[in-house]
Design a protein around this motif. Structure first.
Motif, PDB file in Angstrom:
ATOM      1  N   GLU A   1     -12.738 -19.675  26.335  1.00 55.01           N
ATOM      2  CA  GLU A   1     -13.413 -20.623  25.442  1.00 55.01           C
ATOM      3  C   GLU A   1     -14.893 -20.272  25.355  1.00 55.01           C
ATOM      4  O   GLU A   1     -15.479 -19.768  26.309  1.00 55.01           O
TER       5      GLU A   1
ATOM      6  N   ASP B   1     -11.584 -21.709  21.011  1.00 57.78           N
ATOM      7  CA  ASP B   1     -10.603 -21.340  22.037  1.00 57.78           C
ATOM      8  C   ASP B   1      -9.897 -20.063  21.614  1.00 57.78           C
ATOM      9  O   ASP B   1      -9.676 -19.831  20.423  1.00 57.78           O
TER      10      ASP B   1
ATOM     11  N   VAL C   1      -4.348 -21.621  25.722  1.00 55.80           N
ATOM     12  CA  VAL C   1      -5.787 -21.313  25.746  1.00 55.80           C
ATOM     13  C   VAL C   1      -6.116 -20.570  27.036  1.00 55.80           C
ATOM     14  O   VAL C   1      -5.824 -21.034  28.130  1.00 55.80           O
TER      15      VAL C   1
ATOM     16  N   HIS D   1      -6.498 -17.418  22.747  1.00 58.67           N
ATOM     17  CA  HIS D   1      -5.282 -17.194  23.534  1.00 58.67           C
ATOM     18  C   HIS D   1      -5.388 -15.908  24.347  1.00 58.67           C
ATOM     19  O   HIS D   1      -4.421 -15.528  25.013  1.00 58.67           O
TER      20      HIS D   1
ATOM     21  N   TRP E   1      -8.592 -21.478  17.883  1.00 56.25           N
ATOM     22  CA  TRP E   1      -8.916 -22.880  17.586  1.00 56.25           C
ATOM     23  C   TRP E   1     -10.407 -22.920  17.361  1.00 56.25           C
ATOM     24  O   TRP E   1     -11.191 -22.461  18.207  1.00 56.25           O
TER      25      TRP E   1
END
Length: 151
Positions: free
Chosen positions: A107, A125, A104, A127, A41
């Motif tokens: 970050e 973000d 998530v 994973h 993200w």
């Protein structure tokens, strides 16, 4: 991928005179999201210093309910106050974390400065737990410096 390979494409986007600022930011989001496998993200938040809030700008990734974030709240809100990069290796270990998605795991947030003022930030973000390195941080500082030229 060596992140420095993305310097030229980033500069090309910034210097594209046929796109408005928001289109350039969205193009950068797409470039980072498609070029770096663990950037799941990628988005921008911009500060409204008068009311002490961050507002979601262009992004690529899952939809988010977090379109307005008060200064101090979550990782992004903390960066708005501290004016410093914030790398979170494991979001589950953060007390002041705003959960966007259970997928998530880590970050990184890096502020964008114009004339010494923190106008916003890039928020990424992943994973993957502990996804971000010093190289990511330095690369995103470069990205933010380039973005400052369109403000």
């Amino acid at each position: 991928m060596n992140l420095s390979e993305l310097h030229h494409p980033i500069s090309t986007i910034i210097n594209n005179n046929t796109q408005i600022r928001e289109e350039k930011l969205l193009s950068i989001c797409h470039l980072l999201n498609t070029s770096i496998s663990y950037y799941n993200w990628v988005g921008f938040y911009f500060a409204n210093h008068e009311i002490q809030t961050l507002h979601l700008g262009p992004y690529v990734g899952a939809e988010t309910d977090h379109t307005v974030i008060p200064f101090g709240k979550g990782i992004c809100g903390q960066v708005a106050v501290s004016n410093a990069n914030f790398v979170v290796p494991d979001v589950s270990a953060q007390d002041n974390y705003i959960a966007c998605s259970i997928t998530v795991k880590s970050e990184i947030v890096v502020p964008i400065f114009v004339d010494g003022i923190n106008i916003g930030q890039i928020d990424i973000d992943s994973h993957t737990i502990n996804a971000f390195t010093v190289e990511d941080e330095q690369f995103l500082e470069y990205v933010c410096k380039e973005i400052s030229y369109v403000y």
